[in-house]
Design an enzyme around this catalytic site. Structure first.
Site: not given
Length: 157
Positions: A54, A56, A87
């Protein structure tokens, strides 16, 4: 402060555009320390076939390498979509004190939508949250991406 948040969120939106160009869900993240961007990233789950890539998490990894520490205690994370549980966990573990996000994620967001993990008193770290920065623009990018994806899939069937 609002102007500064919008400036860095626009950079996160640029990262989201890079993800979209790859056929990824258009989510981007930027990490800032002392007014300077130290990390940028965008979603790469489809490209890498790795569920943890992801925006992040990738930005946190880059910022940690840059600073030579997993403790990102004086940084601000800007991300175009409300962080998920994974995250949010990475944010807590890296001790990021401030998270700024654009669009809410009613199905998977764990900052405000489904729960408030970044404000959970049982954890040793909590983060200040600023939500809705360029939220309409961030949300619209995601809405158009998924609308176009559905149209493409219908044509293929």
């Amino acid at each position: 402060m609002k102007c500064m948040h919008e400036k860095f969120m626009r950079m996160a939106l640029e990262e989201a555009g890079k993800a979209e160009a790859l056929g990824e869900v258009p989510i981007g993240a930027v990490i800032v320390k002392d007014g300077e961007v130290i990390a940028r990233a965008h979603n790469l789950r489809e490209t890498s076939q790795n569920p943890v890539t992801h925006a992040e998490v990738l930005a946190i990894q880059e910022a940690s390498r840059y600073l030579g520490s997993f403790r990102l205690e004086s940084c601000i994370l800007y991300v175009t979509l409300e962080p998920c549980v994974m995250c949010s966990g990475a944010i807590i573990m890296s001790r990021i004190p401030h998270v700024v996000y654009g669009a809410p994620d009613k199905k998977g967001g764990t900052v405000d939508s489904l729960m408030r993990l970044l404000d959970e008193p049982k954890f040793n770290h909590r983060a200040l949250v600023t939500s809705g920065v360029l939220g309409d623009e961030c949300g619209e990018r995601l809405t158009l991406f998924f609308r176009n994806l559905r149209k493409k899939r219908k044509k293929e069937v």
